[in-house]
Design a protein around this motif. Sequence first.
Motif, PDB file in Angstrom:
ATOM      1  N   ALA A  12       3.620 -25.513  -3.489  1.00 37.32           N
ATOM      2  CA  ALA A  12       3.803 -26.755  -3.847  1.00 37.32           C
ATOM      3  C   ALA A  12       3.360 -27.293  -5.209  1.00 37.32           C
ATOM      4  N   LYS A  13       2.196 -26.621  -5.527  1.00 34.45           N
ATOM      5  CA  LYS A  13       1.781 -26.831  -6.925  1.00 34.45           C
ATOM      6  C   LYS A  13       2.746 -26.597  -8.168  1.00 34.45           C
ATOM      7  N   ASP A  14       3.900 -25.607  -7.588  1.00 31.25           N
ATOM      8  CA  ASP A  14       4.733 -25.538  -8.747  1.00 31.25           C
ATOM      9  C   ASP A  14       6.061 -26.220  -8.522  1.00 31.25           C
ATOM     10  N   ARG A  28       5.561 -30.379 -13.266  1.00 28.54           N
ATOM     11  CA  ARG A  28       6.021 -29.299 -13.470  1.00 28.54           C
ATOM     12  C   ARG A  28       7.559 -29.134 -13.692  1.00 28.54           C
ATOM     13  N   THR A  42       5.631 -29.894  -8.422  1.00 29.29           N
ATOM     14  CA  THR A  42       5.228 -31.280  -8.694  1.00 29.29           C
ATOM     15  C   THR A  42       6.218 -31.943  -9.508  1.00 29.29           C
ATOM     16  N   ASP A  95      -5.845 -18.104   2.049  1.00 34.70           N
ATOM     17  CA  ASP A  95      -4.787 -18.232   0.838  1.00 34.70           C
ATOM     18  C   ASP A  95      -4.097 -17.192   0.751  1.00 34.70           C
ATOM     19  N   LYS A 138       1.578 -25.046   0.981  1.00 32.49           N
ATOM     20  CA  LYS A 138       0.565 -25.341  -0.079  1.00 32.49           C
ATOM     21  C   LYS A 138       0.452 -24.279  -1.206  1.00 32.49           C
TER      22      LYS A 138
END
Length: 398
Positions: A100-102, A107, A104, A219, A97
């Motif tokens: 993962a946002k990097d 991106r 997408t 986190d 997690k």
Amino acid sequence: MSTPLIEDLSALGQDFVDNPHPVYAQLRARGPVHRARSAASGEFWLVVGYEEARAALTDTRLSNDIRHSSGWKDDGGNSIGLNMVQTDPPQHTRLRKLVAKDFTARRIEALRPRVQQITDELLDAMIPSGRADLVDAFALPLPLAVICELLGVPATDRKTFHDWYLASTDFSEPAAAMAAAQAMTGYLAQLLDAKRREPGDDLLSALAGSVNDADEETDRLSTEEMLGMAFLLLVAGYETAANLLSSGTLALLRHPEQLAALRADWSLLDNAVEEMLRYEGPVETTAFRYTKEPVEIGGMTIPQGESVAVVLAAASRDPQRFAEPDRFDIHRDARGHMAFGHGIHHCLGAPLARMQAVIAFRTLLERCPGLALDTDPAVLTWRPSMMLRGLHQLPVTW
């Protein structure tokens, strides 16, 4: 129940390294699961059937945590940290997690212009010579530059890190491999410390900041987790993509009718990349899974504490899933191949690898219309690893 025969893979020598597919086909014809041995890994189990591979990769009784291995001994830590590949949920879920946002689609798409620029710059430097080792001149430096820029690794350090990585995976020299792994760990620790003091707009800076600055305790990354994540993202971010570019180019050059069809219709390119991934994927086998209890796979009961390797290369050439699997065909429906794995450990960087491949192949083939092998394909050799499958060199001319 009779004891299964043990396939001694090390005894097969360089022929198996260079072309493992006939061996996997013979094993698969006898059954989807086999006992095996190698000099590097000792005894373990091979899963070579497509359906059995997919099932194994989603079976929670198979753990990525080596502590479930009957042969595990606590050595006080991991030489290159602790990463997502070595963990199960919920730890794996938390680690994935965080990055993962990097990765997408948005991106990744934002990186397209920079990937194209790096591709053009590499070809600008390569083309005037008329011939080159495509691995050294193009297939490796392209994804290495992209992932290092994404992570924030200085350009001056990239070649050194790659040399360390190659040494760390050469199990024929255990002492040198350990020394290289320790050198990588020390380098990454220093780099992450520097990112913590002076953060930039890159992924390593974000990881370094997550050690202490996360809003939630869950986190936060431990130092070991941070090192492992940095190592995994660096290596997985370029080595597999480099293997795809070199082996995909080789497949096209060895199948000129397929290359001609692609040149005539660039709308086939996305599907051609999928067929390259199916036909000669950059990852031959998964990292070991470990049985937390006795597990039956393909009619074979694997005892608790055993090591299991899922052979992605064999699954993607299973004739029960793909007709004429040893035929390279960019028109075939290659969806469902196993090149990026399956389940919760499916490759996080798959969209980036695909995007780089599409840009690299089209640009290379357009700018080098006479691209051809500059050696007898029979003399090409592959790296001696059952996990990652890549060429040592690929001499080409144009």
